[in-house]
Structures are given as C-alpha cells and as structure tokens.
Design a protein around this motif. Sequence first.
Motif, PDB file in Angstrom:
ATOM      1  N   ASP A  54     -33.599 -26.738  -9.074  1.00 12.61           N
ATOM      2  CA  ASP A  54     -33.816 -25.302  -8.823  1.00 12.61           C
ATOM      3  C   ASP A  54     -32.449 -24.627  -8.751  1.00 12.61           C
ATOM      4  OD1 ASP A  54     -34.411 -22.775  -7.934  1.00 12.61           O
ATOM      5  OD2 ASP A  54     -35.339 -23.405  -6.051  1.00 12.61           O
ATOM      6  N   LEU A  55     -32.029 -24.014  -9.844  1.00 11.94           N
ATOM      7  CA  LEU A  55     -30.682 -23.456  -9.930  1.00 11.94           C
ATOM      8  C   LEU A  55     -30.432 -22.396  -8.865  1.00 11.94           C
ATOM      9  CD1 LEU A  55     -27.982 -23.265 -11.404  1.00 11.94           C
ATOM     10  CD2 LEU A  55     -29.060 -21.697 -13.035  1.00 11.94           C
ATOM     11  N   GLU A  56     -31.427 -21.581  -8.570  1.00 13.21           N
ATOM     12  CA  GLU A  56     -31.226 -20.508  -7.604  1.00 13.21           C
ATOM     13  C   GLU A  56     -30.971 -21.054  -6.205  1.00 13.21           C
ATOM     14  OE1 GLU A  56     -30.345 -16.915  -6.266  1.00 13.21           O
ATOM     15  OE2 GLU A  56     -30.627 -17.490  -8.365  1.00 13.21           O
ATOM     16  N   SER A  57     -31.639 -22.148  -5.838  1.00 18.92           N
ATOM     17  CA  SER A  57     -31.394 -22.718  -4.511  1.00 18.92           C
ATOM     18  C   SER A  57     -29.979 -23.277  -4.409  1.00 18.92           C
ATOM     19  CB  SER A  57     -32.426 -23.802  -4.189  1.00 18.92           C
ATOM     20  OG  SER A  57     -32.222 -24.980  -4.965  1.00 18.92           O
ATOM     21  N   GLU A  60     -27.590 -20.328  -3.918  1.00 23.43           N
ATOM     22  CA  GLU A  60     -27.644 -19.836  -2.547  1.00 23.43           C
ATOM     23  C   GLU A  60     -26.647 -20.577  -1.664  1.00 23.43           C
ATOM     24  OE1 GLU A  60     -28.653 -17.554   0.692  1.00 23.43           O
ATOM     25  OE2 GLU A  60     -29.098 -17.248  -1.443  1.00 23.43           O
ATOM     26  N   VAL A  61     -26.435 -21.862  -1.919  1.00 21.83           N
ATOM     27  CA  VAL A  61     -25.434 -22.620  -1.166  1.00 21.83           C
ATOM     28  C   VAL A  61     -24.063 -21.987  -1.342  1.00 21.83           C
ATOM     29  CG1 VAL A  61     -24.281 -24.859  -0.919  1.00 21.83           C
ATOM     30  CG2 VAL A  61     -26.748 -24.763  -1.337  1.00 21.83           C
ATOM     31  N   GLY A  62     -23.733 -21.600  -2.580  1.00 16.01           N
ATOM     32  CA  GLY A  62     -22.441 -20.979  -2.849  1.00 16.01           C
ATOM     33  C   GLY A  62     -22.291 -19.611  -2.238  1.00 16.01           C
ATOM     34  N   ARG A  63     -23.400 -18.921  -2.017  1.00 16.02           N
ATOM     35  CA  ARG A  63     -23.321 -17.617  -1.359  1.00 16.02           C
ATOM     36  C   ARG A  63     -23.049 -17.762   0.138  1.00 16.02           C
ATOM     37  NH1 ARG A  63     -27.121 -15.957  -5.580  1.00 16.02           N
ATOM     38  NH2 ARG A  63     -28.922 -16.864  -4.520  1.00 16.02           N
ATOM     39  N   ARG A  64     -23.444 -18.891   0.702  1.00 20.61           N
ATOM     40  CA  ARG A  64     -23.288 -19.109   2.137  1.00 20.61           C
ATOM     41  C   ARG A  64     -22.005 -19.871   2.501  1.00 20.61           C
ATOM     42  NH1 ARG A  64     -28.004 -18.624   5.244  1.00 20.61           N
ATOM     43  NH2 ARG A  64     -29.857 -18.031   4.046  1.00 20.61           N
ATOM     44  N   HIS A  65     -21.485 -20.658   1.547  1.00 14.49           N
ATOM     45  CA  HIS A  65     -20.338 -21.508   1.845  1.00 14.49           C
ATOM     46  C   HIS A  65     -19.340 -21.459   0.694  1.00 14.49           C
ATOM     47  CE1 HIS A  65     -22.735 -23.349   5.096  1.00 14.49           C
ATOM     48  NE2 HIS A  65     -23.730 -23.416   4.218  1.00 14.49           N
ATOM     49  N   THR A  66     -18.069 -21.671   1.020  1.00 18.91           N
ATOM     50  CA  THR A  66     -17.034 -21.794  -0.006  1.00 18.91           C
ATOM     51  C   THR A  66     -16.897 -23.268  -0.368  1.00 18.91           C
ATOM     52  OG1 THR A  66     -15.852 -19.864   0.864  1.00 18.91           O
ATOM     53  CG2 THR A  66     -14.616 -21.378  -0.556  1.00 18.91           C
ATOM     54  N   ILE A  67     -17.281 -23.613  -1.570  1.00 13.59           N
ATOM     55  CA  ILE A  67     -17.335 -25.007  -1.993  1.00 13.59           C
ATOM     56  C   ILE A  67     -16.095 -25.343  -2.827  1.00 13.59           C
ATOM     57  CG2 ILE A  67     -18.659 -26.753  -3.227  1.00 13.59           C
ATOM     58  CD1 ILE A  67     -20.056 -25.606  -0.740  1.00 13.59           C
ATOM     59  N   ALA A  68     -15.378 -26.384  -2.395  1.00 20.00           N
ATOM     60  CA  ALA A  68     -14.163 -26.799  -3.098  1.00 20.00           C
ATOM     61  C   ALA A  68     -14.377 -28.044  -3.948  1.00 20.00           C
ATOM     62  CB  ALA A  68     -13.042 -27.060  -2.094  1.00 20.00           C
ATOM     63  N   GLY A  69     -15.384 -28.852  -3.616  1.00 19.58           N
ATOM     64  CA  GLY A  69     -15.644 -30.082  -4.355  1.00 19.58           C
ATOM     65  C   GLY A  69     -17.103 -30.466  -4.222  1.00 19.58           C
ATOM     66  N   ILE A  70     -17.578 -31.290  -5.141  1.00 18.85           N
ATOM     67  CA  ILE A  70     -18.984 -31.719  -5.134  1.00 18.85           C
ATOM     68  C   ILE A  70     -19.044 -33.234  -5.304  1.00 18.85           C
ATOM     69  CG2 ILE A  70     -21.228 -31.577  -6.292  1.00 18.85           C
ATOM     70  CD1 ILE A  70     -20.473 -28.783  -7.245  1.00 18.85           C
ATOM     71  N   VAL A  71     -19.858 -33.871  -4.454  1.00 21.22           N
ATOM     72  CA  VAL A  71     -20.244 -35.268  -4.656  1.00 21.22           C
ATOM     73  C   VAL A  71     -21.746 -35.247  -4.921  1.00 21.22           C
ATOM     74  CG1 VAL A  71     -20.362 -37.587  -3.693  1.00 21.22           C
ATOM     75  CG2 VAL A  71     -18.420 -36.108  -3.125  1.00 21.22           C
ATOM     76  N   HIS A  72     -22.111 -35.577  -6.143  1.00 24.53           N
ATOM     77  CA  HIS A  72     -23.503 -35.429  -6.590  1.00 24.53           C
ATOM     78  C   HIS A  72     -24.204 -36.778  -6.585  1.00 24.53           C
ATOM     79  CE1 HIS A  72     -27.048 -34.209  -8.617  1.00 24.53           C
ATOM     80  NE2 HIS A  72     -26.692 -34.593  -9.828  1.00 24.53           N
ATOM     81  N   LEU A  73     -25.016 -37.012  -5.537  1.00 23.40           N
ATOM     82  CA  LEU A  73     -25.713 -38.282  -5.376  1.00 23.40           C
ATOM     83  C   LEU A  73     -27.224 -38.150  -5.525  1.00 23.40           C
ATOM     84  CD1 LEU A  73     -23.768 -39.620  -2.250  1.00 23.40           C
ATOM     85  CD2 LEU A  73     -23.295 -40.070  -4.658  1.00 23.40           C
TER      86      LEU A  73
END
Length: 316
Positions: A54-57, A60-73
């Motif tokens: 769900d791309l929109e969900s 929404e994470v990016g609207r609430r937090h500043t994301i510098a890196g992703i660990v995709h598990l």
Amino acid sequence: MIFVTGGAGFIGSHTVRALHAAGEKCVLLQRRTPALPPQLHDVPAAMAQGDIADLESLREVGRRHTIAGIVHLAITPPWAAGGEDAVGAVGRALDGFLNIVRVAEEWGVRRVVVASTIGVYGGVAAEGALGEDLPLPMGYFHAIPTLKKVTELLAGQLAAESGIEIVAARISGTWGPGGHLPDPFFPAPSLAHAAARRTVPDLSGLAHQPYAEDSLDLCYVKDTGRALALLQRTPVLRHTTYNVGSGRATSNAEVIAAIAATEPGFHTELPSRDTTAPRQWLDTTRLREDTGFTPEYDTAAAAADYIGWLRAGNER
C-alpha cells in the motif's frame, strides 16, 4: 531515523535492537497494529501501521518521520492465498519492493538494505564456501528464493537508474528468540524448544526428514540483526550483495551436542544418511572486511542463550 519494515518480526526485532544499541532511532512498520510488540517494550522505537503493498501507507510514514535509511525485511507472500489468483499474489509481492524503492527516492534515502536469502544458492553444486559471485541456478524450486532472485536483479537496475544504494543481504538459516516453530527447513529451533521443555522433539513440521549429517550455515538471530545494522550504518560499502551468516557449516549432530552441553538430560538421535550430503556455508569475507562483522555466538553459546530465553517463560 531508520525505517525497518518487518521490524516487529523475528529478524526485524533483533535488527531494531542492534540499531538502537548503535545509537540509531527506528520507526517500525507493522501491518496489523500500530502498537509496539512486547519483545521491544524497552526500546524507544516509533511505530507505524501500514502495508508495503500500500504505497500511500508508506508515504504516510514519511510525512510523520524524517527517514534517513531503510532496512526492508517485510515480505508479501508471492503465492495465492484466500482466493487470490497466483498472478495477483506475485504482483503484490513485487509491488511491495517497488514501493519501498519509490518512497526511498521520494524521501532522499541514501541506502536501502533488502533481505535476500541463502535459498538463492539452492541447486549450486559447489562444495564448501558459497561466495556472492557464484552463478545462481535459474530453475524454480520455491517461491521465496525465486522472488529474492528477481528482487536482486531489479535492485541492480533501480539502483543504477535512481542513484539509491540498494544492498541485498543474503541471510542464512537463522534461529533464536522469537523464531519460527517449527522452522520447516532445519530442526534447530524444535530441538531447542524440546530441551527447554524437557520433552521429546517434535520434528513433524519439517518439510523433509532431517539427518544427523545435514548441515547449513546456521546463524544466531542476534548476530544476524547486528550484521544487518552494520550494513545499514557502515559509511562505505564496496559491494551491492553481502552474505549474512556465521561463515561456517553446522550439522544437526553439532546442534544436538551443543544443546546437550547446556541441558545434560537432553538426548535425541537423528538417522544417518546413506550418502554424504554436500557441506556448504556462506562465505562472509565481504561482510567482515567491509563492516568488521564477526559472529559473537558459536553454536554452544547460541544454544545456551536460546534455552535460557525459553526457560524464562518466553513461548518462542
């Protein structure tokens, strides 16, 4: 912050702990609930409810937090379930990965660490260490390694076109607190549970009959989580694919001996093979040289820690 999809899961929760120990703040994505899971109650992580498909969900994470890196598990199962058609299931699984790269590009994320699996080496005839440059068999034998091979190929293309550093972590057989019971591919978790409960091991949930000599690269989950944290945090990586494991082969017989050393009353036997099975393990030279990773748990230490965890009243 580091965004960890599947961060409330087995390997994910230990990755979050390792990132926290290294001074990183994390936000976890969980599909069913925005509540922090009990195994992470003492870690000050943020929670987000959503689905990688769900791309929109995710946005929404990016609207609430500043994301510098992703660990995709996290993974969306690439097989039909609940009336879904097979093509639709594979499409959702691929969409989950593509959505992660989409938001990484939108957020200006420098590096995405993507979980792959030791299963991509399935069918490799080589004896001994399995290096990342080995040609991989392209035949189908299970949906998960197939998805991971496709994902690794797409990662290379998307990294080249987007400028995002996408790193594939080929994770070995992993056991320890919070793990699967049974794990369908190797008996170590079921053996540890039987020792902790002082019962006869139930190996009926395994996909195949286990033999004493059968071996694989068996890594304790606390080491796996720390390796993934290092892949996310190390400033410069020279490769885009890394084996994540213990760097050694551990047989079922060795697991039984390690458990018996912790629990002397534990006795069980597995049948022997008529022919010798190939002994293979992951070559972790790249991981060691680029991140400084070395396992902290050998088989004996892992067995003792896991049985202690279970004896403390934890179900898994």
